[in-house]
Design an enzyme around this catalytic site. Structure first.
Site, PDB file in Angstrom:
ATOM      1  N   GLY A 102       0.798  -1.215   0.000  1.00  0.00           N
ATOM      2  CA  GLY A 102       0.000   0.000   0.000  1.00  0.00           C
ATOM      3  C   GLY A 102       0.829   1.262   0.000  1.00  0.00           C
ATOM      4  N   CYS A 103       2.117   1.170   0.255  1.00  0.00           N
ATOM      5  CA  CYS A 103       2.997   2.355   0.188  1.00  0.00           C
ATOM      6  C   CYS A 103       3.380   2.585  -1.257  1.00  0.00           C
ATOM      7  CB  CYS A 103       4.274   2.155   1.004  1.00  0.00           C
ATOM      8  SG  CYS A 103       4.056   2.439   2.749  1.00  0.00           S
ATOM      9  N   VAL A 104       3.359   3.836  -1.658  1.00  0.00           N
ATOM     10  CA  VAL A 104       3.752   4.152  -3.035  1.00  0.00           C
ATOM     11  C   VAL A 104       5.157   4.719  -3.066  1.00  0.00           C
ATOM     12  CG1 VAL A 104       1.460   4.438  -3.939  1.00  0.00           C
ATOM     13  CG2 VAL A 104       2.586   6.377  -2.863  1.00  0.00           C
TER      14      VAL A 104
END
Length: 104
Positions: A102-104
């Site tokens: 979920g981290c970009v």
């Protein structure tokens, strides 16, 4: 997987520089990784990093910011103070873990 050298040690990393081998990490390396991104580790930082390492060993994936707050008992506001801007990525990087989903 790429290999990089930090403090004379060869470390396996992904394309973004996150460690890919859990056992290559140690507290001395954490200090170096933190210094590279401008963070001086305190006891409060170590509480978060220890939770991440233990949770990863148990769950098999890097905890999200929400999990660190809910299960680790560290308020999100505190995490943003300890690891300014993108705390989940910074915690994972210093803890020697893959970037959280979920981290970009």
């Amino acid at each position: 997987m790429p290999v990089t050298k930090i403090a004379g040690r060869a470390l396996h990393v992904d394309d973004e520089g996150f460690l890919t081998a859990y056992d290559e990490w140690d507290p001395e390396l954490a200090e170096r990784l933190a210094a590279q991104i401008g963070i001086d580790l305190t006891d409060a930082h170590w509480k978060a990093l220890s939770f991440l390492r233990e949770d990863y060993a148990a769950q098999g994936e890097t905890a999200t910011l929400r999990r660190v707050s809910a299960v680790g008992g560290i308020p999100t506001k505190d995490l943003f103070k300890l690891f300014p801007k993108k705390p989940a990525k910074k915690m994972a990087y210093i803890a020697g873990l893959p970037k959280p989903h979920g981290c970009v």
